[in-house]
Design a protein around this motif. Structure first.
Motif, PDB file in Angstrom:
ATOM      1  N   ILE A  18     -12.378 129.174  26.205  1.00  0.00           N
ATOM      2  CA  ILE A  18     -11.060 129.233  26.828  1.00  0.00           C
ATOM      3  C   ILE A  18     -10.013 128.572  25.936  1.00  0.00           C
ATOM      4  N   LEU A 120      -3.605 127.795  30.123  1.00  0.00           N
ATOM      5  CA  LEU A 120      -4.305 127.514  28.878  1.00  0.00           C
ATOM      6  C   LEU A 120      -3.585 126.386  28.139  1.00  0.00           C
ATOM      7  N   VAL A 138      -9.768 122.399  30.999  1.00  0.00           N
ATOM      8  CA  VAL A 138      -9.524 123.107  29.742  1.00  0.00           C
ATOM      9  C   VAL A 138      -9.239 122.086  28.645  1.00  0.00           C
TER      10      VAL A 138
END
Length: 348
Positions: A18, A120, A138
């Motif tokens: 990711i 993100l 993340v």
């Protein structure tokens, strides 16, 4: 182009995959579906589409493209700021993952995992939505190994896709102002002698070199180059610059022309820019350039071919071989092009 193996992005440790997506795509995706393919234990192609109501209609085609080269597996990442915390949205994403898995299974490709992530960025949150448990934070995408590799390869990372699109966004006022100059400089359509084509290639080289030294091209120069690349001998010769030692100079000129030329001349500058970006491994810039070119001329042969190659995950080194045609044409025209990168002898 840096090679990464599937083991670097194992579904049981999705943080690396990711976090790598912005560097692979060239920008930070928002409200998107991203498919990542793996072939022979190596990262294959990466595709992104907007997460819209029309996605259901195009999902089968997207899977067809993803399966073109016969990958072993696919990982799906759904980027949805609201969906990661909304139970109803998560249910919709689970349904999307189920449909995606079925489409892939019909093509003998495994869906390794499907994730939904809110953003993100460092501190974003991800969840698995393919029936397997899993959630986590993340990692910082700008600190990922893929981001470091992208910087070393000379690729710029953009905060948003809109910033990437701005590289080729036409200035309508400037383009309209150039239209009259373009019409005056346009060739009459008859086959011109090779000496004229040679002079046009040499002029394009001179303009690119001047631009790299801080000299702003006059409108007459831009118009002359814009008309010249409509000649297939000139355009096909100039493709060779993408693998030469002055590739950066040429690419800067193609980007300037893409922003300033009016249609229909602009499309050739966009395709030259796309080829140059693709040849050096910058798939994101190649993609937005081809998208703009195909909006102007959906039947442009080189644009269609490059777009198909990009979507199927063809590697830059395969594309670079097309530049050989440019060197052969340069030799025939009597033009001395900059040597290929890593080659000491000038072509032609």
């Amino acid at each position: 182009m840096t090679t990464f193996k599937a083991s670097d992005f194992h579904p049981t440790n999705p943080a690396a995959l990711i976090a790598a997506l912005p560097a692979v795509l060239g920008f930070v995706p928002e409200h998107s579906l991203v498919l990542v393919t793996f072939e022979d234990d190596e990262l294959g192609c990466v595709m992104r589409v907007d997460l819209t109501g029309e996605l259901d209609d195009s999902l089968a085609h997207l899977v067809d493209v993803a399966a073109t080269n016969g990958p072993d597996a696919v990982v799906a990442v759904i980027v949805d700021e609201d969906g990661a915390a909304c139970r109803m949205c998560l249910d919709e994403h689970r349904l999307l993952a189920d449909v995606l898995a079925q489409y892939l299974d019909d093509r003998c490709v495994e869906l390794l995992a499907a994730y939904v992530v809110d953003r993100l960025a460092d501190g974003g949150q991800w969840h698995r939505v393919d029936g397997e448990p899993g959630a986590g934070a993340v990692e910082d995408p700008m600190s990922s190994p893929m981001a470091a590799a992208a910087v070393l390869e000379g690729r710029r990372l953009y905060a948003r896709r809109a910033e990437l699109q701005a590289v080729v966004a036409v200035d309508p006022v400037r383009a309209e102002g150039l239209r009259t100059t373009m019409l005056l400089a346009e060739h009459d359509g008859e086959l011109r002698p090779d000496v004229d084509a040679r002079r046009d290639v040499e002029h394009a080289l001179a303009v690119a070199r001047g631009l790299s030294e801080g000299m702003v091209p006059e409108d007459d120069d831009l118009a002359a180059v814009g008309c010249a690349i409509a000649d297939t001998r000139v355009r096909d010769t100039l493709y060779a610059l993408a693998v030469g030692r002055e590739a950066d100079r040429a690419e800067t000129l193609w980007a300037l022309l893409a922003r300033t030329l009016p249609d229909p001349w602009r499309v050739e500058a966009l395709v030259l820019l796309a080829f140059s970006a693709y040849a050096r491994g910058d798939g994101p810039l190649a993609g937005v350039s081809l998208e703009a070119a195909l909006r102007s001329d959906g039947g442009h042969r080189m644009a269609v071919m490059l777009d198909q190659a990009l979507q199927s995950g063809m590697r830059p080194d395969q594309i670079r071989e097309l530049a050989q045609t440019g060197y052969r044409l340069a030799k025939r025209l009597g033009v001395r092009l900059p040597p290929r990168q890593g080659v000491g002898k000038r072509a032609g």
